[in-house]
Scaffold this motif. Structure first.
Motif, mmCIF file in Angstrom:
data_model
loop_
_atom_site.group_PDB
_atom_site.id
_atom_site.type_symbol
_atom_site.label_atom_id
_atom_site.label_comp_id
_atom_site.label_asym_id
_atom_site.label_seq_id
_atom_site.Cartn_x
_atom_site.Cartn_y
_atom_site.Cartn_z
ATOM 1 N N VAL A 295 0.855 -0.881 -0.097
ATOM 2 C CA VAL A 295 0.251 -0.189 -0.080
ATOM 3 C C VAL A 295 0.615 1.624 0.150
ATOM 4 C CG1 VAL A 295 -1.680 1.228 1.343
ATOM 5 C CG2 VAL A 295 -1.736 -1.189 1.378
ATOM 6 N N LEU A 296 0.729 2.105 -0.893
ATOM 7 C CA LEU A 296 1.756 3.410 -1.387
ATOM 8 C C LEU A 296 1.018 4.297 -0.169
ATOM 9 C CD1 LEU A 296 4.485 4.106 -2.349
ATOM 10 C CD2 LEU A 296 3.167 4.764 -3.872
ATOM 11 N N MET A 297 0.885 4.773 1.144
ATOM 12 C CA MET A 297 0.124 5.853 1.297
ATOM 13 C C MET A 297 0.601 7.292 1.655
ATOM 14 S SD MET A 297 -2.305 5.108 3.980
ATOM 15 C CE MET A 297 -2.358 3.536 4.624
ATOM 16 N N ASP A 298 -0.513 8.055 1.597
ATOM 17 C CA ASP A 298 -0.536 9.489 1.588
ATOM 18 C C ASP A 298 -0.700 9.636 3.819
ATOM 19 O OD1 ASP A 298 0.267 12.400 1.638
ATOM 20 O OD2 ASP A 298 -1.952 12.715 1.033
ATOM 21 N N LEU A 299 -0.158 10.617 3.926
ATOM 22 C CA LEU A 299 0.088 10.494 5.630
ATOM 23 C C LEU A 299 -1.247 11.589 5.899
ATOM 24 C CD1 LEU A 299 3.525 10.729 6.755
ATOM 25 C CD2 LEU A 299 2.019 8.680 6.909
ATOM 26 N N GLN A 300 -1.646 12.899 5.429
ATOM 27 C CA GLN A 300 -2.353 14.027 5.625
ATOM 28 C C GLN A 300 -3.890 13.596 4.993
ATOM 29 O OE1 GLN A 300 -0.252 16.980 6.660
ATOM 30 N NE2 GLN A 300 -2.364 18.276 6.840
ATOM 31 N N MET A 301 -4.663 12.953 5.443
ATOM 32 C CA MET A 301 -6.250 12.710 5.145
ATOM 33 C C MET A 301 -7.011 12.604 5.263
ATOM 34 S SD MET A 301 -5.255 9.177 2.382
ATOM 35 C CE MET A 301 -5.042 8.036 4.219
ATOM 36 N N PRO A 302 -8.179 13.408 5.417
ATOM 37 C CA PRO A 302 -9.491 13.402 6.203
ATOM 38 C C PRO A 302 -9.672 12.015 7.584
ATOM 39 C CG PRO A 302 -10.248 13.861 4.651
ATOM 40 C CD PRO A 302 -9.373 13.616 4.192
ATOM 41 N N GLY A 303 -10.592 12.173 7.582
ATOM 42 C CA GLY A 303 -11.580 11.124 8.318
ATOM 43 C C GLY A 303 -9.978 10.178 9.193
ATOM 44 N N MET A 304 -10.125 9.223 8.295
ATOM 45 C CA MET A 304 -8.884 7.813 9.308
ATOM 46 C C MET A 304 -7.588 8.257 8.544
ATOM 47 S SD MET A 304 -7.909 3.811 9.061
ATOM 48 C CE MET A 304 -10.184 3.438 10.222
ATOM 49 N N ASP A 305 -6.853 9.033 9.223
ATOM 50 C CA ASP A 305 -5.445 9.521 8.368
ATOM 51 C C ASP A 305 -4.729 8.240 8.036
ATOM 52 O OD1 ASP A 305 -4.098 9.003 10.814
ATOM 53 O OD2 ASP A 305 -3.341 10.843 11.235
ATOM 54 N N GLY A 306 -3.224 9.078 7.082
ATOM 55 C CA GLY A 306 -2.477 7.784 7.470
ATOM 56 C C GLY A 306 -1.616 6.634 7.978
ATOM 57 N N VAL A 307 -1.566 7.092 9.246
ATOM 58 C CA VAL A 307 -0.500 7.159 10.567
ATOM 59 C C VAL A 307 -1.740 5.777 10.563
ATOM 60 C CG1 VAL A 307 0.145 7.227 12.846
ATOM 61 C CG2 VAL A 307 0.803 8.838 11.000
ATOM 62 N N GLU A 308 -2.704 5.883 11.409
ATOM 63 C CA GLU A 308 -3.704 5.289 12.079
ATOM 64 C C GLU A 308 -4.001 3.914 10.834
ATOM 65 O OE1 GLU A 308 -8.390 5.123 13.766
ATOM 66 O OE2 GLU A 308 -7.625 7.253 12.843
ATOM 67 N N ALA A 309 -4.476 4.243 9.700
ATOM 68 C CA ALA A 309 -4.474 3.346 8.410
ATOM 69 C C ALA A 309 -2.940 2.367 8.292
ATOM 70 C CB ALA A 309 -5.420 4.133 7.181
ATOM 71 N N THR A 310 -1.911 3.144 8.263
ATOM 72 C CA THR A 310 -1.279 1.682 8.669
ATOM 73 C C THR A 310 -1.529 1.125 9.407
ATOM 74 O OG1 THR A 310 0.298 3.550 7.323
ATOM 75 C CG2 THR A 310 1.373 1.900 9.157
ATOM 76 N N GLY A 311 -1.481 1.439 10.968
ATOM 77 C CA GLY A 311 -2.049 0.477 11.956
ATOM 78 C C GLY A 311 -2.796 -0.429 11.671
ATOM 79 N N GLU A 312 -3.935 -0.411 11.090
ATOM 80 C CA GLU A 312 -4.975 -1.104 11.350
ATOM 81 C C GLU A 312 -4.296 -2.204 10.273
ATOM 82 O OE1 GLU A 312 -8.275 -1.444 12.456
ATOM 83 O OE2 GLU A 312 -6.618 -0.061 14.356
ATOM 84 N N ILE A 313 -3.380 -1.607 8.594
ATOM 85 C CA ILE A 313 -3.698 -2.342 7.631
ATOM 86 C C ILE A 313 -2.128 -3.485 8.365
ATOM 87 C CG2 ILE A 313 -1.977 -2.864 5.604
ATOM 88 C CD1 ILE A 313 -3.165 -0.526 5.038
ATOM 89 N N VAL A 314 -1.348 -3.000 9.078
ATOM 90 C CA VAL A 314 -0.636 -4.006 9.943
ATOM 91 C C VAL A 314 -1.120 -4.935 10.215
ATOM 92 C CG1 VAL A 314 1.575 -4.178 11.402
ATOM 93 C CG2 VAL A 314 1.836 -1.908 9.555
ATOM 94 N N ARG A 315 -1.829 -4.723 11.180
ATOM 95 C CA ARG A 315 -2.904 -5.402 12.202
ATOM 96 C C ARG A 315 -3.509 -6.317 11.807
ATOM 97 N NH1 ARG A 315 -7.116 -5.704 14.855
ATOM 98 N NH2 ARG A 315 -7.904 -3.223 13.772
ATOM 99 N N ARG A 316 -4.194 -6.077 10.841
ATOM 100 C CA ARG A 316 -5.012 -6.671 9.646
ATOM 101 C C ARG A 316 -4.811 -7.537 8.513
ATOM 102 N NH1 ARG A 316 -10.865 -2.836 9.550
ATOM 103 N NH2 ARG A 316 -10.899 -4.748 8.185
ATOM 104 N N PHE A 317 -3.931 -6.915 8.563
ATOM 105 C CA PHE A 317 -3.340 -7.823 7.155
ATOM 106 C C PHE A 317 -1.879 -7.819 6.961
ATOM 107 C CE2 PHE A 317 -7.244 -4.747 5.778
ATOM 108 C CZ PHE A 317 -7.746 -6.257 5.367
#
Length: 221
Positions: free
Chosen positions: A62-84
């Motif tokens: 996943v090529l991830m931008d960091l600054q996004m509305p809602g769930m940002d790239g930092v939170e999303a990274t943690g969830e991806i690493v945990r779930r996938f």
């Protein structure tokens, strides 16, 4: 004649549609990279990955931008690493986002790329992530190491072998490469990496590599 490089499948996550389309076009121009999807924020990325997982077709990176509305790239990274856990996350960053890059690395991101990186650098970073290696952009690394938080313990807690492994990790070596270099099994190499991360209070190989640069064990590439 060397075997062709395997294709890398990528999900692109960025909240700006124009930027996202530009990144996709950029990636599609690379011979061995296939873009399998796009997402506008972290929640959308997780939904996309869940659908892909249901079909047994998760992307490699996943090529991830960091600054996004809602769930940002930092939170999303943690969830991806945990779930996938088999999916690697590479951060797309700018010099103004160093603090967020630190946070993403703490969440388990595999590496980072400047948004103006060359095609060769993009492909090298993606391939490094897939091989569980570390790709350090020299300019970003210098900024990151200036601000990296001190580990809970010093390098003195590492054994001589773990220190050797730390240097090899920072040089971008995979567990397989480390095993071959030190004449040990890949399983033993993996154990050494795990132990040194735990002892130093670090959560990723990239953090370990940054620490090795900061401590002068290796130079940024």
């Amino acid at each position: 004649m060397s075997a062709p490089s395997p294709q890398i499948t990528v999900l692109v996550v960025d909240d700006h549609a124009v930027v996202r389309r530009g990144v996709v076009a950029y990636l599609e121009a690379l011979e061995d990279v296939v873009v399998t999807g796009e997402a506008g924020h972290g929640g959308e990325a997780l939904d996309s990955l869940a659908r892909s997982a249901a079909h047994g077709a998760l992307p490699d990176v996943v090529l991830m931008d960091l600054q996004m509305p809602g769930m940002d790239g930092v939170e999303a990274t943690g969830e991806i690493v945990r779930r996938f856990p088999d999916v690697k996350v590479v951060i797309l960053t700018s010099f103004g986002e160093i603090e967020r890059v630190h946070a993403a690395l703490e969440q388990g991101a595999s590496g980072y790329l400047l948004k103006d990186a060359s095609p060769a650098e993009v492909e090298e970073a993606l391939r490094a992530a897939v091989r569980d290696e570390v790709f350090l952009d020299a300019a970003v690394t210098r900024r990151l190491t200036q601000e990296i938080r001190a580990p809970r313990t010093g390098l003195g807690v590492l054994t001589a072998r773990e220190r050797d492994v730390l240097v090899l990790v920072a040089e971008g070596k995979s567990n397989k490469d480390i095993a071959a270099h030190l004449f040990i099994s890949e399983r033993t190499a993996r154990t050494h990496v795990s132990h040194l991360l735990t002892k130093m209070g670090l959560s990723s190989r990239t953090q370990a590599a940054l620490l090795a640069v900061k401590e002068g064990l290796v130079r940024p590439r």
